[in-house]
Design a protein around this motif. Structure first.
Motif, mmCIF file in Angstrom:
data_model
loop_
_atom_site.group_PDB
_atom_site.id
_atom_site.type_symbol
_atom_site.label_atom_id
_atom_site.label_comp_id
_atom_site.label_asym_id
_atom_site.label_seq_id
_atom_site.Cartn_x
_atom_site.Cartn_y
_atom_site.Cartn_z
ATOM 1 N N LEU A 269 91.421 39.012 67.254
ATOM 2 C CA LEU A 269 89.997 38.691 67.293
ATOM 3 C C LEU A 269 89.847 37.194 67.534
ATOM 4 C CD1 LEU A 269 88.787 40.685 64.135
ATOM 5 C CD2 LEU A 269 88.877 41.492 66.501
ATOM 6 N N THR A 270 88.661 36.793 67.973
ATOM 7 C CA THR A 270 88.406 35.384 68.239
ATOM 8 C C THR A 270 87.134 34.933 67.538
ATOM 9 O OG1 THR A 270 87.035 35.750 70.208
ATOM 10 C CG2 THR A 270 89.437 35.662 70.532
ATOM 11 N N LEU A 271 87.005 33.618 67.420
ATOM 12 C CA LEU A 271 85.760 33.055 66.903
ATOM 13 C C LEU A 271 84.576 33.516 67.742
ATOM 14 C CD1 LEU A 271 83.977 31.124 65.260
ATOM 15 C CD2 LEU A 271 84.771 29.267 66.742
ATOM 16 N N ALA A 272 84.748 33.548 69.074
ATOM 17 C CA ALA A 272 83.656 33.982 69.950
ATOM 18 C C ALA A 272 83.220 35.410 69.650
ATOM 19 C CB ALA A 272 84.080 33.855 71.413
ATOM 20 N N ASP B 220 86.707 45.645 63.854
ATOM 21 C CA ASP B 220 87.130 45.272 65.204
ATOM 22 C C ASP B 220 85.917 44.762 65.995
ATOM 23 O OD1 ASP B 220 88.210 44.943 67.674
ATOM 24 O OD2 ASP B 220 89.115 46.936 67.801
ATOM 25 N N THR B 221 85.808 43.445 66.071
ATOM 26 C CA THR B 221 84.684 42.809 66.769
ATOM 27 C C THR B 221 85.033 42.418 68.195
ATOM 28 O OG1 THR B 221 85.329 40.602 65.973
ATOM 29 C CG2 THR B 221 83.832 41.883 64.578
ATOM 30 N N ALA C 9 80.100 41.671 56.023
ATOM 31 C CA ALA C 9 79.689 42.024 57.381
ATOM 32 C C ALA C 9 80.821 42.110 58.387
ATOM 33 C CB ALA C 9 78.657 41.001 57.876
ATOM 34 N N PHE C 10 82.001 41.593 58.055
ATOM 35 C CA PHE C 10 83.080 41.552 59.028
ATOM 36 C C PHE C 10 84.342 42.259 58.540
ATOM 37 C CE2 PHE C 10 80.120 38.312 60.135
ATOM 38 C CZ PHE C 10 80.161 38.201 61.508
ATOM 39 N N ILE D 282 79.059 48.104 64.954
ATOM 40 C CA ILE D 282 79.107 47.423 63.658
ATOM 41 C C ILE D 282 77.731 46.906 63.289
ATOM 42 C CG2 ILE D 282 80.035 45.419 62.435
ATOM 43 C CD1 ILE D 282 82.585 45.765 64.213
ATOM 44 N N ALA D 283 77.038 46.314 64.261
ATOM 45 C CA ALA D 283 75.705 45.780 64.002
ATOM 46 C C ALA D 283 74.737 46.876 63.556
ATOM 47 C CB ALA D 283 75.166 45.072 65.242
ATOM 48 N N GLU D 284 74.888 48.078 64.110
ATOM 49 C CA GLU D 284 74.017 49.178 63.697
ATOM 50 C C GLU D 284 74.247 49.536 62.232
ATOM 51 O OE1 GLU D 284 71.453 50.777 65.245
ATOM 52 O OE2 GLU D 284 71.725 49.065 66.595
ATOM 53 N N ARG D 285 75.517 49.589 61.819
ATOM 54 C CA ARG D 285 75.807 49.949 60.417
ATOM 55 C C ARG D 285 75.409 48.831 59.463
ATOM 56 N NH1 ARG D 285 80.773 53.482 58.653
ATOM 57 N NH2 ARG D 285 79.525 53.087 56.814
ATOM 58 N N ILE D 286 75.759 47.594 59.800
ATOM 59 C CA ILE D 286 75.364 46.477 58.935
ATOM 60 C C ILE D 286 73.848 46.319 58.952
ATOM 61 C CG2 ILE D 286 75.597 44.004 58.523
ATOM 62 C CD1 ILE D 286 78.108 45.586 57.891
ATOM 63 N N GLY D 287 73.250 46.642 60.088
ATOM 64 C CA GLY D 287 71.788 46.563 60.185
ATOM 65 C C GLY D 287 71.092 47.452 59.168
ATOM 66 N N LYS D 288 71.688 48.613 58.879
ATOM 67 C CA LYS D 288 71.114 49.481 57.850
ATOM 68 C C LYS D 288 71.182 48.813 56.480
ATOM 69 C CE LYS D 288 72.225 53.697 60.393
ATOM 70 N NZ LYS D 288 73.051 54.938 60.449
ATOM 71 N N GLY D 289 72.266 48.074 56.245
ATOM 72 C CA GLY D 289 72.359 47.311 55.008
ATOM 73 C C GLY D 289 71.294 46.230 54.931
ATOM 74 N N LEU D 290 71.056 45.565 56.045
ATOM 75 C CA LEU D 290 69.996 44.551 56.092
ATOM 76 C C LEU D 290 68.644 45.179 55.783
ATOM 77 C CD1 LEU D 290 71.044 42.617 59.333
ATOM 78 C CD2 LEU D 290 71.282 41.810 56.982
#
Length: 262
Positions: free
Chosen positions: A153-156, A109-110, A72-73, A119-127
């Motif tokens: 990038l950061t943890l946040a 790149d988050t 996912a990342f 990114i969430a849209e693409r990974i969402g399709k995987g979900l």
């Protein structure tokens, strides 16, 4: 799969000051059940196995609790061009930043709201694909990509994306598991994660970081130690669901195959 760079990850992690008592095991999750970890290819699980983890490119195991692996990342091998075309790969001076331990994977790149949303849209399709094919849960890998980002990038950043993905998984009826990143377990559980998948927590002496948060809803995979011959199955604090597997996670027909349920 994240086998290298674990010491560095712990050293660079930003402390998360979250008070968290051990949760009761999530309803529907088969805590303590025998596990098989099949990311190297799907095959008929050994007798007695109750939980199987497979790559998103494979189908769930018939009649068993099945978990779908998603990277996912970071990009999956061979997928750089598609992600880069959308501007979603982290670059340094115009060059995509690869994971030094897995050079065919590139960091996503988050760092911006727009990037995380795309990114969430693409990974969402995987979900959605995992849910449609009958998986019960998902495992999200490389939550700790920020420690390999050269400070970009950061943890946040990753927690923001992780929270979004956990919510989408929940909407699809999927439980969601963190992968490694032991030191961030409390923050991820608060973000909506239900269980953990831990590689070598016995070897790295960090199993308690998972079980303190998730109880026995922890799936532990141990690989043959590079030095010493201590038996991980004999560790008193190992999770109930612990399995020994070969590092390449090959299928039974391969001479390197190793499977041993603890």
């Amino acid at each position: 799969m994240r086998l290298l760079g674990r010491i560095a990850a712990a050293a660079l992690s930003v402390p998360v000051l979250v008070a968290c008592a051990p949760q009761t095991d999530v309803a529907g999750f088969p805590a303590g059940a025998p596990l098989d970890y099949q990311l190297g290819g799907a095959y008929e699980p050994p007798a007695g196995v109750g939980v199987v983890v497979r790559d998103a490119s494979d189908d769930p195991a018939d009649g068993l609790y099945s978990i779908c692996y998603l990277n996912a990342f970071q990009t999956q091998p061979g997928e750089l061009s598609a992600w880069r075309a959308e501007g979603l790969v982290l670059e340094v001076d115009g060059v995509p930043l690869a994971d030094q331990d897995w050079p065919d994977e590139y960091l996503l790149d988050t760092s911006t709201d727009a990037g995380r949303g795309a990114i969430a849209e693409r990974i969402g399709k995987g979900l959605e694909s995992c849910a449609d094919r009958g998986f019960d849960a998902v495992e999200l890998d490389n939550l700790d990509s920020y420690v390999r980002s050269e400070g970009r990038l950061t943890l946040a950043d990753n927690l923001e994306l992780a929270t979004t993905l956990a919510g989408r998984a929940d909407d699809l009826g999927l439980l969601v598991g963190q992968k490694n990143a032991a030191e961030e377990s409390a923050a991820l559980e608060a973000a909506g994660f239900d269980f953990a998948v831990a590689e070598q927590c016995v070897e790295f002496e960090e199993c308690g970081a998972y079980t303190d948060v998730y109880g026995q809803a922890v799936l532990a995979i141990e690989y043959p130690a590079e030095s010493g011959d201590a038996d991980p199955c004999a560790a008193p604090d190992r999770p109930e669901s612990t399995v020994l597997r070969d590092r390449n996670l090959v299928t039974p027909g391969d001479p390197g195959y190793l499977y041993r349920d603890c």
